[in-house]
Design a protein around this motif. Structure first.
Motif, PDB file in Angstrom:
ATOM      1  N   MET A 171      52.327  61.992 163.615  1.00  0.00           N
ATOM      2  CA  MET A 171      53.053  63.250 163.644  1.00  0.00           C
ATOM      3  C   MET A 171      53.269  63.638 165.097  1.00  0.00           C
ATOM      4  N   SER A 172      54.491  63.923 165.457  1.00  0.00           N
ATOM      5  CA  SER A 172      54.751  64.238 166.852  1.00  0.00           C
ATOM      6  C   SER A 172      55.580  65.491 166.974  1.00  0.00           C
ATOM      7  N   GLY A 173      55.565  66.070 168.159  1.00  0.00           N
ATOM      8  CA  GLY A 173      56.466  67.160 168.472  1.00  0.00           C
ATOM      9  C   GLY A 173      56.064  68.485 167.879  1.00  0.00           C
ATOM     10  N   ASP A 174      56.579  68.801 166.692  1.00  0.00           N
ATOM     11  CA  ASP A 174      56.512  70.159 166.176  1.00  0.00           C
ATOM     12  C   ASP A 174      55.299  70.392 165.286  1.00  0.00           C
ATOM     13  N   ALA A 175      54.110  70.215 165.817  1.00  0.00           N
ATOM     14  CA  ALA A 175      52.883  70.349 165.043  1.00  0.00           C
ATOM     15  C   ALA A 175      52.579  71.797 164.676  1.00  0.00           C
ATOM     16  N   VAL A 176      53.285  72.765 165.263  1.00  0.00           N
ATOM     17  CA  VAL A 176      53.008  74.170 164.986  1.00  0.00           C
ATOM     18  C   VAL A 176      53.881  74.739 163.871  1.00  0.00           C
ATOM     19  N   THR A 177      54.704  73.936 163.226  1.00  0.00           N
ATOM     20  CA  THR A 177      55.539  74.414 162.128  1.00  0.00           C
ATOM     21  C   THR A 177      54.657  74.971 161.017  1.00  0.00           C
ATOM     22  N   ALA A 178      54.932  76.212 160.621  1.00  0.00           N
ATOM     23  CA  ALA A 178      54.163  76.841 159.545  1.00  0.00           C
ATOM     24  C   ALA A 178      54.436  76.122 158.229  1.00  0.00           C
ATOM     25  N   ARG A 179      53.428  76.105 157.370  1.00  0.00           N
ATOM     26  CA  ARG A 179      53.584  75.523 156.040  1.00  0.00           C
ATOM     27  C   ARG A 179      53.345  76.624 155.009  1.00  0.00           C
ATOM     28  N   TYR A 180      54.048  76.516 153.902  1.00  0.00           N
ATOM     29  CA  TYR A 180      53.997  77.542 152.865  1.00  0.00           C
ATOM     30  C   TYR A 180      53.596  76.899 151.547  1.00  0.00           C
ATOM     31  N   GLN A 181      52.714  77.570 150.818  1.00  0.00           N
ATOM     32  CA  GLN A 181      52.195  77.030 149.554  1.00  0.00           C
ATOM     33  C   GLN A 181      53.237  77.153 148.440  1.00  0.00           C
ATOM     34  N   VAL A 182      53.320  76.095 147.636  1.00  0.00           N
ATOM     35  CA  VAL A 182      54.088  76.135 146.396  1.00  0.00           C
ATOM     36  C   VAL A 182      53.258  76.920 145.386  1.00  0.00           C
ATOM     37  N   ALA A 183      53.918  77.628 144.486  1.00  0.00           N
ATOM     38  CA  ALA A 183      53.217  78.451 143.497  1.00  0.00           C
ATOM     39  C   ALA A 183      52.148  77.648 142.761  1.00  0.00           C
ATOM     40  N   PRO A 184      50.924  78.218 142.638  1.00  0.00           N
ATOM     41  CA  PRO A 184      49.837  77.510 141.949  1.00  0.00           C
ATOM     42  C   PRO A 184      50.209  77.156 140.511  1.00  0.00           C
ATOM     43  N   GLY A 185      49.857  75.958 140.100  1.00  0.00           N
ATOM     44  CA  GLY A 185      50.087  75.530 138.728  1.00  0.00           C
ATOM     45  C   GLY A 185      51.484  75.007 138.456  1.00  0.00           C
ATOM     46  N   TYR A 186      52.300  74.873 139.501  1.00  0.00           N
ATOM     47  CA  TYR A 186      53.672  74.388 139.307  1.00  0.00           C
ATOM     48  C   TYR A 186      53.889  73.073 140.027  1.00  0.00           C
ATOM     49  N   ARG A 187      54.671  72.214 139.374  1.00  0.00           N
ATOM     50  CA  ARG A 187      55.216  71.023 140.019  1.00  0.00           C
ATOM     51  C   ARG A 187      56.672  71.372 140.277  1.00  0.00           C
ATOM     52  N   VAL A 188      57.106  71.302 141.523  1.00  0.00           N
ATOM     53  CA  VAL A 188      58.418  71.822 141.906  1.00  0.00           C
ATOM     54  C   VAL A 188      59.376  70.679 142.242  1.00  0.00           C
ATOM     55  N   ASN A 189      60.570  70.750 141.649  1.00  0.00           N
ATOM     56  CA  ASN A 189      61.601  69.761 141.937  1.00  0.00           C
ATOM     57  C   ASN A 189      62.144  69.948 143.347  1.00  0.00           C
ATOM     58  N   VAL A 190      62.265  68.857 144.066  1.00  0.00           N
ATOM     59  CA  VAL A 190      62.921  68.848 145.372  1.00  0.00           C
ATOM     60  C   VAL A 190      64.302  68.252 145.142  1.00  0.00           C
ATOM     61  N   ARG A 191      65.328  68.980 145.568  1.00  0.00           N
ATOM     62  CA  ARG A 191      66.700  68.556 145.291  1.00  0.00           C
ATOM     63  C   ARG A 191      67.432  68.165 146.568  1.00  0.00           C
ATOM     64  N   SER A 192      68.512  67.418 146.392  1.00  0.00           N
ATOM     65  CA  SER A 192      69.268  66.900 147.535  1.00  0.00           C
ATOM     66  C   SER A 192      70.132  67.968 148.202  1.00  0.00           C
ATOM     67  N   GLY A 193      70.264  69.122 147.563  1.00  0.00           N
ATOM     68  CA  GLY A 193      71.033  70.237 148.112  1.00  0.00           C
ATOM     69  C   GLY A 193      70.528  71.537 147.533  1.00  0.00           C
ATOM     70  N   GLY A 232      61.583  82.288 139.370  1.00  0.00           N
ATOM     71  CA  GLY A 232      60.318  81.586 139.463  1.00  0.00           C
ATOM     72  C   GLY A 232      59.181  82.580 139.564  1.00  0.00           C
ATOM     73  N   PRO A 233      57.979  82.098 139.873  1.00  0.00           N
ATOM     74  CA  PRO A 233      56.811  82.977 139.927  1.00  0.00           C
ATOM     75  C   PRO A 233      56.894  84.031 141.028  1.00  0.00           C
ATOM     76  N   TYR A 234      57.746  83.815 142.029  1.00  0.00           N
ATOM     77  CA  TYR A 234      57.885  84.786 143.113  1.00  0.00           C
ATOM     78  C   TYR A 234      59.201  85.545 143.038  1.00  0.00           C
ATOM     79  N   GLY A 235      59.739  85.692 141.807  1.00  0.00           N
ATOM     80  CA  GLY A 235      60.936  86.502 141.614  1.00  0.00           C
ATOM     81  C   GLY A 235      62.173  85.659 141.367  1.00  0.00           C
TER      82      GLY A 235
END
Length: 88
Positions: free
Chosen positions: A1-23, A53-56
């Motif tokens: 991992m290089s460069g942008d190690a400080v990028t914040a990460r955000y949790q996916v809603a607990p108990g969910y498997r979330v689809n990642v889409r191409s757009g 979703g769970p967050y509105g």
């Protein structure tokens, strides 16, 4: 991992498997599925298909990698609305 190690990460809603889409919408193909407990970076955000979703209900989509988007309604950002720059 290089460069942008400080990028914040955000949790996916607990108990969910979330689809990642191409757009930014449900009409785009699924490129992978995030497992329960995943966390993601948010590089930029844009509007797309409205999703409930769970967050509105939101039309915001989070870009987590090149060609990979998740519905913001499934990501705990702590805010309603945009938290990252708009995708160009």
């Amino acid at each position: 991992m290089s460069g942008d190690a400080v990028t914040a990460r955000y949790q996916v809603a607990p108990g969910y498997r979330v689809n990642v889409r191409s757009g930014p919408g449900t009409n785009y193909s699924i490129v992978k599925v995030l497992g329960e407990g995943a966390s993601v970076p948010i590089n930029c955000q844009c509007s797309g298909t409205t999703v409930s979703g769970p967050y509105g209900t939101s039309n915001i989509w989070d870009n987590i990698a090149n060609g990979q988007f998740v519905a913001d309604a499934y990501v705990h950002t702590g805010r309603d609305g945009y938290i990252a720059p708009r995708c160009s």
